[in-house]
Design an enzyme around this catalytic site. Structure first.
Site, PDB file in Angstrom:
ATOM      1  N   ASP A  43       1.251  -0.870   0.201  1.00 63.99           N
ATOM      2  CA  ASP A  43      -0.081   0.133  -0.236  1.00 63.99           C
ATOM      3  C   ASP A  43       1.262   0.851  -0.055  1.00 63.99           C
ATOM      4  O   ASP A  43       0.572   2.237   0.755  1.00 63.99           O
ATOM      5  CB  ASP A  43      -1.379   0.192   1.097  1.00 63.99           C
ATOM      6  CG  ASP A  43      -1.865  -1.583   1.487  1.00 63.99           C
ATOM      7  OD1 ASP A  43      -1.556  -2.541   0.439  1.00 63.99           O
ATOM      8  OD2 ASP A  43      -2.047  -1.343   3.042  1.00 63.99           O
ATOM      9  N   GLU A 219     -11.525  -1.193  -3.337  1.00 65.57           N
ATOM     10  CA  GLU A 219     -10.641  -0.548  -2.684  1.00 65.57           C
ATOM     11  C   GLU A 219      -8.991   0.537  -3.143  1.00 65.57           C
ATOM     12  O   GLU A 219      -8.765   0.363  -4.101  1.00 65.57           O
ATOM     13  CB  GLU A 219     -10.097  -1.684  -0.995  1.00 65.57           C
ATOM     14  CG  GLU A 219      -9.634  -2.547  -1.594  1.00 65.57           C
ATOM     15  CD  GLU A 219      -9.365  -4.002  -0.532  1.00 65.57           C
ATOM     16  OE1 GLU A 219     -10.337  -3.888   0.410  1.00 65.57           O
ATOM     17  OE2 GLU A 219      -8.483  -4.171  -0.537  1.00 65.57           O
TER      18      GLU A 219
END
Length: 458
Positions: A43, A219
């Site tokens: 991420d 997401e």
């Protein structure tokens, strides 16, 4: 250098040089954070500073429990990454009390009013009891001061307060786009002085899929504005984090949407069937040749480096998916304003006019078909000297604009279903075969991303 493409005399074409050895799956450094480099990156959020490029990322660790505190890496060239430290000494008290998190997720760092603001997420897998918190610092390397809660969600809420991306729109207003898995992607305006929402509530919905399962996840949102096309681009990640993660993009004239894909489908349209068709799939799992390739690439950020764009994301090794790595890829733009990414990780390449003599030969080609889960397999493509094509789709023809754009047309594919595609050529470093090569990237008329890499046997 063995197996590299020949450089025709006098054309001035420059290929990137070898970036050096990047050893994967290296168990000798499991306990040596200083040697991690691109290892254990998940991420990733990128920011450019006067001291270089910094990536802040989720706390993960192969072969052990992660240390909470937000990982920080830096680079001067976007290729070689140096471990810096953990930004925080652990999980902030407010995040511990609300989310009972064991690590911190998906940080995003921006600079505003002379200070760096780090937005971090605290949650646990599968939970809506989540929090986006804020830390500030006068220095990109800290120390950081806790500024409390930006947004929080409860287990009974329909959405999930994680994965924040903060940006300023073309008019100077500040926004936060966020949300993962449950309840879709939302955006809310921030007060520039405090860095927190101007109004109560969760903001406006931008994208959603139904139902909220691993096969229906959306997401990791990230929005970037392209001044040339006067468009906002919403990047998100679909599907299972561990198996078939992939990056989608849609665009809008307004930061608050609606965001639509190349076929005009709205990212909020959860009734479209099949749902995997919504959003332009610009990156998914893939492999070239006999290399194990990459699994579940996703949760990207985007760097606008003075008008040159890069996608920053993680990907799991195809040989062992427990290992997440940091990837940087050059973004190119189609003539009608869609971002497409290089098939190869960045090694210093620049966009240049390509000598036509380098195009004919044997290539590996793959399509990031949104209907395909997991890795996409390459197919052979032969580009003939006198304008012909042969490959997995039969025969066709090609034309070249004399600069960078290659047009492929397949004879036996119906119009509108991928018969026609425009791709852009780029000199690149072949990370699989450790050589210089040509690649291409673009979209076909069905809005499906097409990649190619010239073979060493050409």
């Amino acid at each position: 250098m063995p197996n590299q493409l020949p450089e025709p005399a006098g054309d001035g074409l420059v290929f990137p040089e070898s970036p050096g050895e990047f050893k994967l799956y290296d168990t000798s450094i499991l306990e040596l954070e200083s040697e991690w480099g691109v290892h254990n990156a998940h991420d990733p959020g990128i920011i450019k500073t006067d001291q270089g490029y910094y990536v802040f990322s989720t706390d993960v660790r192969v072969g052990g429990e992660p240390v909470p505190g937000v990982m920080v890496r830096k680079s001067t060239d976007l290729i070689h990454w140096e471990w810096v430290q953990y930004a925080l000494p652990g999980i902030p008290q407010v995040a511990m009390e609300w989310a009972n998190a064991s690590n911190l997720w998906a940080p995003d760092v921006v600079k505003a009013d002379g200070k760096y603001r780090m937005y971090y997420s605290a949650s646990s897998f599968g939970s809506r009891q989540s929090l986006i918190g804020l830390q500030t610092s006068a220095s990109i390397e800290g120390p950081w001061t806790d500024e409390g809660v930006v947004l929080a969600t409860r287990e009974e809420d329909a959405l999930n307060a994680i994965d924040a991306n903060v940006l300023t729109d073309a008019g100077g207003r500040m926004w936060m786009v966020y949300g993962s898995f449950f309840g879709g992607i939302h955006i809310t305006e921030l007060d520039r002085k405090s860095g927190k929402p101007k109004q109560e509530g969760f903001g406006q919905l931008l994208a959603i899929r139904d139902p909220a399962t691993e096969d229906g996840a959306v997401e990791g949102p990230y929005i970037v504005y392209n001044e040339q096309f006067k468009k906002y681009y919403l990047f998100v990640s679909y599907d299972s984090l561990f198996e078939d993660y992939n990056v989608r993009v849609a665009r809008s004239d307004s930061i608050t949407g609606p965001y639509t894909d190349a076929q005009g489908r709205d990212m909020k349209d959860s009734r479209h069937f099949p749902q995997h068709e919504v959003g332009v799939k610009v990156l998914g799992g893939y492999r070239f040749g006999q290399d194990p390739g990459w699994i579940a690439p996703g949760h990207n950020s985007v760097l606008n480096n003075d008008g040159t764009y890069y996608m920053v994301h993680h990907a799991r090794g195809g040989q062992d998916k427990r290992w997440p790595y940091l990837h940087i890829r050059k973004i190119l733009w189609t003539g009608d304003g869609w971002p497409v990414v290089s098939p190869e990780r960045y090694a210093g390449e620049t966009e240049q006019n390509i000598p036509p003599a380098l195009i004919p030969g044997l290539w590996e080609r793959l399509l990031h078909d949104p209907a395909v889960d997991g890795q996409v397999e390459p197919q052979p493509l032969e580009i003939h000297e006198h304008g012909g094509l042969t490959g997995a789709y039969g025969a066709g023809k090609w034309t070249f604009d004399g600069q960078r754009t290659l047009t492929l047309v397949w004879n036996d594919i119906p119009k509108g279903e991928g018969r026609f595609e425009k791709v852009q050529l780029l000199p690149a470093w072949d990370w699989e075969e450790k050589r210089q090569t040509l690649v291409f990237t673009g979209l076909n008329e069905a809005g499906i991303s097409s990649w190619g890499k010239k073979s060493s046997s050409s």
